[in-house]
Design a protein around this motif. Structure first.
Motif, mmCIF file in Angstrom:
data_model
loop_
_atom_site.group_PDB
_atom_site.id
_atom_site.type_symbol
_atom_site.label_atom_id
_atom_site.label_comp_id
_atom_site.label_asym_id
_atom_site.label_seq_id
_atom_site.Cartn_x
_atom_site.Cartn_y
_atom_site.Cartn_z
ATOM 1 N N SER A 61 0.836 -1.211 0.000
ATOM 2 C CA SER A 61 0.000 0.000 0.000
ATOM 3 C C SER A 61 0.865 1.252 0.000
ATOM 4 N N GLN A 62 2.130 1.098 0.418
ATOM 5 C CA GLN A 62 2.994 2.281 0.457
ATOM 6 C C GLN A 62 3.466 2.727 -0.911
ATOM 7 N N PHE A 63 3.476 1.814 -1.888
ATOM 8 C CA PHE A 63 3.986 2.274 -3.176
ATOM 9 C C PHE A 63 3.227 1.741 -4.398
ATOM 10 N N LEU A 64 2.403 0.698 -4.202
ATOM 11 C CA LEU A 64 1.823 0.079 -5.389
ATOM 12 C C LEU A 64 0.449 0.637 -5.760
ATOM 13 N N PHE A 65 -0.401 0.808 -4.752
ATOM 14 C CA PHE A 65 -1.801 1.128 -5.057
ATOM 15 C C PHE A 65 -2.013 2.623 -5.278
ATOM 16 N N GLN A 66 -2.710 2.929 -6.381
ATOM 17 C CA GLN A 66 -3.070 4.317 -6.692
ATOM 18 C C GLN A 66 -4.598 4.422 -6.675
ATOM 19 N N PRO A 67 -5.128 5.633 -6.538
ATOM 20 C CA PRO A 67 -6.584 5.776 -6.587
ATOM 21 C C PRO A 67 -7.141 5.137 -7.867
ATOM 22 N N GLY A 68 -8.217 4.378 -7.726
ATOM 23 C CA GLY A 68 -8.837 3.747 -8.888
ATOM 24 C C GLY A 68 -8.311 2.346 -9.170
ATOM 25 N N ASP A 69 -7.164 1.987 -8.578
ATOM 26 C CA ASP A 69 -6.643 0.624 -8.742
ATOM 27 C C ASP A 69 -7.592 -0.373 -8.092
ATOM 28 N N GLU A 70 -7.498 -1.613 -8.535
ATOM 29 C CA GLU A 70 -8.374 -2.637 -7.980
ATOM 30 C C GLU A 70 -7.594 -3.806 -7.406
ATOM 31 N N ILE A 71 -8.076 -4.289 -6.271
ATOM 32 C CA ILE A 71 -7.568 -5.532 -5.690
ATOM 33 C C ILE A 71 -8.695 -6.537 -5.813
ATOM 34 N N LEU A 72 -8.354 -7.680 -6.360
ATOM 35 C CA LEU A 72 -9.361 -8.713 -6.560
ATOM 36 C C LEU A 72 -9.190 -9.763 -5.466
ATOM 37 N N ILE A 73 -10.270 -10.003 -4.726
ATOM 38 C CA ILE A 73 -10.250 -11.103 -3.755
ATOM 39 C C ILE A 73 -11.428 -12.014 -4.095
ATOM 40 N N SER A 74 -11.538 -13.133 -3.393
ATOM 41 C CA SER A 74 -12.661 -14.014 -3.710
ATOM 42 C C SER A 74 -13.651 -14.032 -2.558
ATOM 43 N N GLY A 75 -14.863 -14.443 -2.887
ATOM 44 C CA GLY A 75 -15.910 -14.540 -1.866
ATOM 45 C C GLY A 75 -15.653 -15.641 -0.862
ATOM 46 N N LEU A 76 -14.613 -16.428 -1.104
ATOM 47 C CA LEU A 76 -14.320 -17.547 -0.196
ATOM 48 C C LEU A 76 -13.295 -17.186 0.872
ATOM 49 N N LYS A 78 -6.679 -2.541 -14.534
ATOM 50 C CA LYS A 78 -6.711 -1.846 -13.236
ATOM 51 C C LYS A 78 -6.392 -2.796 -12.082
ATOM 52 N N THR A 79 -6.473 -4.124 -12.354
ATOM 53 C CA THR A 79 -6.232 -5.110 -11.291
ATOM 54 C C THR A 79 -4.749 -5.110 -10.925
ATOM 55 N N LYS A 80 -4.447 -4.640 -9.732
ATOM 56 C CA LYS A 80 -3.042 -4.593 -9.321
ATOM 57 C C LYS A 80 -2.640 -5.852 -8.561
ATOM 58 N N LEU A 81 -3.649 -6.478 -7.961
ATOM 59 C CA LEU A 81 -3.322 -7.637 -7.133
ATOM 60 C C LEU A 81 -4.514 -8.586 -7.054
ATOM 61 N N LEU A 82 -4.194 -9.872 -7.100
ATOM 62 C CA LEU A 82 -5.194 -10.903 -6.829
ATOM 63 C C LEU A 82 -4.780 -11.566 -5.520
ATOM 64 N N ALA A 83 -5.689 -11.537 -4.509
ATOM 65 C CA ALA A 83 -5.404 -12.180 -3.214
ATOM 66 C C ALA A 83 -6.418 -13.296 -3.038
ATOM 67 N N LEU A 84 -5.920 -14.522 -3.040
ATOM 68 C CA LEU A 84 -6.806 -15.667 -3.202
ATOM 69 C C LEU A 84 -6.395 -16.817 -2.284
ATOM 70 N N SER A 85 -7.400 -17.459 -1.692
ATOM 71 C CA SER A 85 -7.082 -18.645 -0.892
ATOM 72 C C SER A 85 -6.887 -19.841 -1.821
ATOM 73 N N HIS A 86 -5.926 -20.663 -1.471
ATOM 74 C CA HIS A 86 -5.686 -21.878 -2.244
ATOM 75 C C HIS A 86 -6.842 -22.853 -1.979
ATOM 76 N N ILE A 87 -7.188 -22.969 -0.674
ATOM 77 C CA ILE A 87 -8.307 -23.812 -0.251
ATOM 78 C C ILE A 87 -9.151 -23.012 0.732
ATOM 79 N N SER A 88 -10.470 -23.072 0.563
ATOM 80 C CA SER A 88 -11.351 -22.353 1.486
ATOM 81 C C SER A 88 -11.385 -23.054 2.836
#
Lengths: 406, 138
Positions: free
Chosen positions: A106-121, A164-174
């Motif tokens: 968050s200190q250097f990568l994310f800019q306004p309007g950027d998106e982080i994709l996470i999952s509902g799991l 716009k997707t800067k990062l995908l944060a995803l669980s390997h297994i729910s």
């Protein structure tokens, strides 16, 4: 019980006790696994014979402790097939690992309007750090929806991906449903858009072979206490190139190279991210836990857990009024379910009195419960030391509960 | 009866049970007779959120005594709530505030009070006392 199962159970003294007058049946392994003697002995021997601060060099005990602690880092590298130990940061656990990445990026990568994709799991630990990170930067969180089966909606995922997707944060297994996400495919798609990928491996590291180079994720996190090791220590794997770009997380001893009152230069990887005296006993316990998994064989663990999952699923299906929550085709040894007309907390309370430990509630994944419009579930999660006989007792317990509340 | 007398009575009742299943069966019975919260008060604002089960609690004061009604979506929780109401309802606010709820421990239900991820009973007792305090201040 086969010899190998008995041998493995013999290594877990905690399993040989009675709870409320019944033999303990421990089906809460997704929360934390039990610890084999090898791990317990390694920790107690460290405090009995080996305690010393590490990386301070000047004497025998310190050198011994340092060597063991670094051996643990090497064991982690081997376990997940990282390229180098520089990429293995030892943290307090998965939660701290994710917080470290979220805070530093968050200190250097994310800019306004950027998106982080996470999952509902996701577990709350892979939601909240990102919420805090985007709040500071005016970026947005997008959520990959879940299908009724408990699998992720991959069509929606592809549509959500964009430059716009800067990062995908995803669980390997729910942790709540046991769904194994198709991370390889999803990582490749995210990389095509230039996004970084963090995989929460808290539930996968205990149950399957993980190869971070084959996955090609940028970050991978897991906790020692779910892989038969102690609490309070875990792992952040990061690709060297990414870790080098990141500023330090916390500051203090260990992570510095040179300090003057004018300024400080930071230590090299991995120490740059390891401020202060680390959890040395934890590291030594983690080493023993990885050795335990290697001795038993991760392929054996995976096979055994698949057998237990298949047996328990079949037995539960024979009962009336069982509603499975999450029936993904690819599933780890986790069964989340409800019994018609019985609140999960009532079921859990009575099973507890029968010596059966399961988790009830929302499993720190409230959005999943909202998605399925349920208050929570009962979750039984298996480990290599569990047996079919225990599953039979568990089924008997559920039948008893059904009679009580029927 | 005083709060202390009711607690003693409950402890005596539970002493008859040999095992957990009997205690739970009794709690299931008690849950059926809970002074049920009326539909108009079954609102989110009257919800005491625990991690596992929901508890709705309402109170009124009549002739200087506090009257509680409640409900829960989990039956054992509802049974324990029924016990709490039996002890505290129709008592004076001052007495509700001054008395410890020692019967829960004595009948072996202490684990249902565990501070962490339990079923909101700690919060329920707190809320009952809070209502009593509010009525007392009026």
């Amino acid at each position: 019980m086969t010899d190998i199962v008995l041998n493995i159970r013999d290594q877990f003294p905690i399993l040989h006790q009675k709870v409320h007058g019944h033999p303990l049946i421990y089906f809460d392994n997704a929360a934390t696994s039990q610890k084999p003697l090898k791990v317990i002995n390694a920790i107690s021997e460290y405090y009995l014979q080996g305690n010393s601060n590490i990386h301070r060099g000047a004497h025998y005990l310190s050198n011994q402790a340092t060597e063991k602690y670094e051996k643990s880092r090497e064991a982690v590298r081997r376990l997940i097939n990282a390229e180098s130990t520089e990429e293995i940061i030892l943290t307090k656990g998965t939660t701290e690992s994710i917080n470290l990445v979220a805070s530093c990026l968050s200190q250097f990568l994310f800019q306004p309007g950027d998106e982080i994709l996470i999952s509902g799991l996701e577990h709350h630990a892979n939601i909240v750090p990102w919420q805090i990170a985007v709040e500071q930067k005016g970026a947005l969180i997008k959520v990959i929806p879940i299908l009724d089966s408990g699998e992720l909606d991959l069509v929606a995922f592809k549509n959500l991906l964009s430059p716009k997707t800067k990062l995908l944060a995803l669980s390997h297994i729910s942790n709540a449903l046991g769904t194994i996400n198709p991370v390889e495919e999803m990582i490749a798609l995210a990389k095509e858009k230039g996004a970084l990928v963090l995989i929460d491996g808290a539930q996968s590291a205990p149950h399957m072979l993980v190869d971070v180079q084959a996955l090609d994720c940028d970050f991978f996190c897991f906790s020692a206490h779910k892989i038969y090791g102690p609490t309070g220590i875990g792992v952040l794997y990061g690709k060297k190139a990414q870790l080098e770009k990141m500023p330090p997380y916390q500051s203090g001893g260990e992570m510095i190279k040179e300090v003057t009152f004018k300024g400080t230069t930071f230590n090299d990887l991995p120490y740059k991210f390891e401020a202060g005296t680390p959890n040395i006993a934890g590291g030594i316990g983690l080493l023993a836990a990885i050795e335990f998994m290697e001795e038993v064989g991760i392929d054996h663990i995976a096979r055994r857990e698949a057998e237990l999952l298949a047996y328990a699923t079949k037995k539960l299906k024979e009962l009336e009024g069982i509603q499975f929550v999450g029936e993904a085709k690819e599933k780890a040894a986790v069964i989340s379910f409800l019994v018609d007309g019985i609140h999960p907390s009532d079921l859990g309370s009575v099973l507890d009195k029968l010596g059966i430990a399961v988790r009830t509630g929302h499993h720190c994944a409230q959005p999943i419960m909202d998605r399925f419009e349920i208050p929570g579930t009962v979750r039984a999660s298996f480990a290599v030391y569990n047996t079919e006989n225990e599953i039979d007792m568990f089924i008997e317990g559920i039948e008893k509960v059904k009679k009580m509340f029927g | 009866m005083s709060i202390k007398e009711i607690q003693e009575e409950i402890i005596e009742e539970f002493a008859m049970f040999d095992d957990w299943m009997q205690k739970y069966d009794y709690l299931i019975e008690l849950s059926k007779d809970i002074p049920l919260i009326s539909e108009e008060y079954r609102l989110n604002q009257n919800l005491i959120k625990g991690c596992q089960s929901k508890v709705w609690l309402h109170s009124t004061a009549i002739d200087g005594k506090v009257i509680y009604t409640a409900d829960s979506d989990a039956i054992i929780t509802k049974g324990i709530a029924a016990l709490l109401i039996r002890v505290l309802s129709e008592q004076k606010a001052k007495d509700i505030l001054e008395n410890e709820m020692y019967f829960i421990d004595a009948i072996g239900l202490k684990e249902h009070l565990s501070m962490t991820r339990s079923n909101g009973l700690v919060s329920m007792i707190k809320q009952m006392k809070f209502y009593a305090l509010a009525f007392q201040a009026k």
